[in-house]
Design a protein around this motif. Structure first.
Motif, PDB file in Angstrom:
ATOM      1  N   TYR A 190       0.829  -1.201   0.000  1.00 32.23           N
ATOM      2  CA  TYR A 190       0.000   0.000   0.000  1.00 32.23           C
ATOM      3  C   TYR A 190       0.868   1.258   0.000  1.00 32.23           C
ATOM      4  O   TYR A 190       0.595   2.208  -0.755  1.00 32.23           O
ATOM      5  CB  TYR A 190      -0.922   0.006   1.221  1.00 32.23           C
ATOM      6  N   CYS A 193       2.105   1.961  -3.383  1.00 31.24           N
ATOM      7  CA  CYS A 193       1.047   2.494  -4.254  1.00 31.24           C
ATOM      8  C   CYS A 193       0.806   3.976  -3.980  1.00 31.24           C
ATOM      9  O   CYS A 193       0.629   4.767  -4.919  1.00 31.24           O
ATOM     10  CB  CYS A 193      -0.244   1.717  -4.043  1.00 31.24           C
ATOM     11  N   VAL A 194       0.793   4.358  -2.708  1.00 32.41           N
ATOM     12  CA  VAL A 194       0.598   5.767  -2.355  1.00 32.41           C
ATOM     13  C   VAL A 194       1.738   6.613  -2.920  1.00 32.41           C
ATOM     14  O   VAL A 194       1.515   7.695  -3.490  1.00 32.41           O
ATOM     15  CB  VAL A 194       0.490   5.934  -0.826  1.00 32.41           C
ATOM     16  N   TYR A 197       1.223   6.792  -6.856  1.00 30.72           N
ATOM     17  CA  TYR A 197       0.042   7.409  -7.454  1.00 30.72           C
ATOM     18  C   TYR A 197      -0.420   8.686  -6.760  1.00 30.72           C
ATOM     19  O   TYR A 197      -0.955   9.586  -7.417  1.00 30.72           O
ATOM     20  CB  TYR A 197      -1.128   6.418  -7.462  1.00 30.72           C
ATOM     21  N   TYR A 198      -0.221   8.774  -5.436  1.00 37.58           N
ATOM     22  CA  TYR A 198      -0.761   9.917  -4.698  1.00 37.58           C
ATOM     23  C   TYR A 198       0.295  10.979  -4.430  1.00 37.58           C
ATOM     24  O   TYR A 198       0.043  12.176  -4.627  1.00 37.58           O
ATOM     25  CB  TYR A 198      -1.369   9.443  -3.377  1.00 37.58           C
ATOM     26  N   ARG A 241      -6.355   9.700   0.602  1.00 42.79           N
ATOM     27  CA  ARG A 241      -5.291   8.814   0.092  1.00 42.79           C
ATOM     28  C   ARG A 241      -5.855   7.436  -0.259  1.00 42.79           C
ATOM     29  O   ARG A 241      -5.525   6.866  -1.312  1.00 42.79           O
ATOM     30  CB  ARG A 241      -4.174   8.665   1.134  1.00 42.79           C
ATOM     31  N   THR A 245      -6.073   6.276  -4.227  1.00 44.59           N
ATOM     32  CA  THR A 245      -5.248   5.113  -4.583  1.00 44.59           C
ATOM     33  C   THR A 245      -6.116   3.973  -5.093  1.00 44.59           C
ATOM     34  O   THR A 245      -5.785   3.320  -6.084  1.00 44.59           O
ATOM     35  CB  THR A 245      -4.419   4.651  -3.365  1.00 44.59           C
ATOM     36  N   TRP A 246      -7.256   3.740  -4.428  1.00 48.79           N
ATOM     37  CA  TRP A 246      -8.146   2.675  -4.889  1.00 48.79           C
ATOM     38  C   TRP A 246      -8.682   2.980  -6.285  1.00 48.79           C
ATOM     39  O   TRP A 246      -8.742   2.100  -7.148  1.00 48.79           O
ATOM     40  CB  TRP A 246      -9.326   2.512  -3.914  1.00 48.79           C
ATOM     41  N   ARG A 249      -6.142   2.390  -8.998  1.00 47.70           N
ATOM     42  CA  ARG A 249      -5.878   0.960  -9.178  1.00 47.70           C
ATOM     43  C   ARG A 249      -7.076   0.207  -9.754  1.00 47.70           C
ATOM     44  O   ARG A 249      -6.958  -0.964 -10.101  1.00 47.70           O
ATOM     45  CB  ARG A 249      -5.491   0.336  -7.826  1.00 47.70           C
ATOM     46  N   TYR A 300      -7.655   0.175   2.997  1.00 45.59           N
ATOM     47  CA  TYR A 300      -7.543   0.085   1.536  1.00 45.59           C
ATOM     48  C   TYR A 300      -7.773  -1.349   1.060  1.00 45.59           C
ATOM     49  O   TYR A 300      -8.577  -1.600   0.147  1.00 45.59           O
ATOM     50  CB  TYR A 300      -6.165   0.575   1.085  1.00 45.59           C
TER      51      TYR A 300
END
Length: 452
Positions: A190, A193-194, A197-198, A241, A245-246, A249, A300
């Motif tokens: 996770y 991913c943050v 993408y974030y 966040r 992120t979800w 994805r 998440y």
């Protein structure tokens, strides 16, 4: 003697004052079910108790839906620990006492610590025998998920919810030796991913991604506005966040308004591992940065697992929700034809009020203090949840069947948008779930019952 009469005799002589209360309860329950099959409304309250000569159906508040059955060992001790003499008493006062024993606790105090057995989630979830069963199952080297599902359907003790929810959603491993390792790996995933993408500038985002992030940032402050805890800036940033992120994805759906509500039960449950007392007194400043990222990661992945089972609810035009709203309309027509006909005659479409129910899973319709109890049942259903939602929402709607029959179009719209649930306790929620269970048992595997 009246006590020696057959059940058919009892049905034909209800005016006899000397009939036994046990046979009266049996015949009243049988009459209610016969009435339901003829299309009449199911009554709001029915006393169901364990009998020496059991009926052909089981109590709805103790058995999960979805075709799963469990032994008497899984019946909460409100039933199993009482003697037959208690249930066979003919005095009216004893009948009232029996009803009270089946009702959930109305305590207002919610304690998420391990000593919080007397929280407001109801007597079944905090019953000592059930707590012991949860404890034994969770301490086993390998958790048997079907057993946990059977127990969780009637409520989970608050301090066990984080562990039980992770298991029910398939996020945590049933194998105790692997569980912590899997959680550490998923939490690191996770964070990656943050970062990818974030934690980037808008110059690296597409036009659609910028708009999506802007919409999420607008919706986060609107999430559960009546609970002050969710107005804390750190909580809103965590929500942002998780949701962004979800959405990145899951490009098939992206962000859809309403998904922000679905994160909130997970936030409360996983925060309860670190914060004590009521939600209204929580402060995120008491948490470390590592605590916050672990909670975000758990939210998440659990959100992802939940929505994996209902992908078409949040894709373009949300066809999954529209399909369930149609099923709800048909079910209400079969269960309570007068209400169904009145709604139709007034020109009110089910989509106008039920779409939000399916989109937000009733989070906006009931007090937030009851949401986690409702979600115990949701998550216990697993992949069968969408089917059960139709029955829960039918039960929810028909709670006010008598009221609805007296309202015109405009009044119904206003009433259904502002339902009088502010003072609901776990007792009302359990009644909704009880009716939903019985209707699911009667109709879900018998589609001809729903035929025109």
């Amino acid at each position: 003697m009246n006590s020696n009469r057959t059940r058919d005799d009892t049905n034909s002589s209800s005016s006899s004052s000397s009939s036994s209360s046990l046979d009266s309860r049996f015949n009243q329950t049988l009459h209610n079910f016969q009435g339901l099959l003829k299309g009449r409304t199911f009554p709001g309250k029915v006393l169901l108790t364990r009998r020496a000569d059991p009926l052909e159906f089981t109590s709805p508040v103790t058995t999960p839906v979805g075709g799963k059955t469990y032994s008497d060992d899984d019946i909460p001790s409100e039933f199993s620990d009482k003697s037959e003499e208690e249930f066979q008493s003919t005095s009216a006062s004893n009948n009232n006492a029996a009803m009270n024993k089946l009702k959930p606790s109305n305590s207002k105090t919610e304690n998420t610590s391990k000593e919080g057995h007397n929280s407001s989630i109801g007597a079944r979830a905090t019953d000592s025998a059930r707590v012991m069963k949860f404890t034994n199952e969770l301490s086993a080297p390998t958790v048997i998920l079907e057993t946990i599902r059977g127990l969780a359907w009637s409520g989970v003790p608050p301090y066990m919810r984080p562990t039980v929810w992770r298991l029910l959603l398939g996020y945590a491993s049933p194998n105790s030796d692997r569980r912590e390792g899997v959680l550490r790996r998923k939490r690191l995933d996770y964070l990656e991913c943050v970062a990818q993408y974030y934690d980037i500038s808008d110059s690296e985002r597409s036009y659609d991604e910028i708009n999506m992030l802007r919409q999420i940032s607008v919706d986060c402050p609107r999430t559960v506005p009546d609970v002050a805890f969710f107005q804390q800036s750190q909580i809103q940033k965590s929500l942002e966040r998780i949701l962004y992120t979800w959405a990145i994805r899951h490009p098939a759906s992206g962000y859809v308004q309403g998904i922000n509500d679905l994160v909130t039960p997970f936030l409360v449950v996983f925060l309860s591992e670190y914060l004590e007392g009521s939600v209204g007194n929580w402060s995120v400043t008491d948490l470390t940065a590592e605590n916050i990222t672990n909670i975000e990661a758990d939210c998440y992945w659990c959100l992802s697992k939940l929505l994996d089972g209902m992908q078409d609810h949040y894709t373009f035009a949300q066809p999954g929700i529209q399909r369930l709203v149609f099923k709800l309309k048909e079910l209400v027509r079969r269960i309570d034809e007068p209400v169904s006909k009145h709604i139709e005659d007034q020109g009110l479409e089910f989509l106008q009020f039920a779409f939000r129910w399916f989109n937000c899973l009733l989070i906006r319709e009931i007090p937030f203090s009851l949401v986690t109890r409702l979600w115990d049942t949701y998550l216990a259903e697993g992949d069968a949840l969408p089917d059960l939602l139709v029955y829960i929402f039918a039960s929810f709607l028909l709670t006010w069947s008598d009221k609805l029959l007296k309202l015109d179009f405009q009044e119904m719209v206003m009433f259904l948008q502002h339902l009088p649930t502010n003072n609901w306790t776990h007792q009302e929620l359990e009644m909704v779930l009880s009716r939903a269970y019985m209707w699911h048992t009667m109709f879900n595997n018998c589609p001809s019952h729903l035929a025109s």
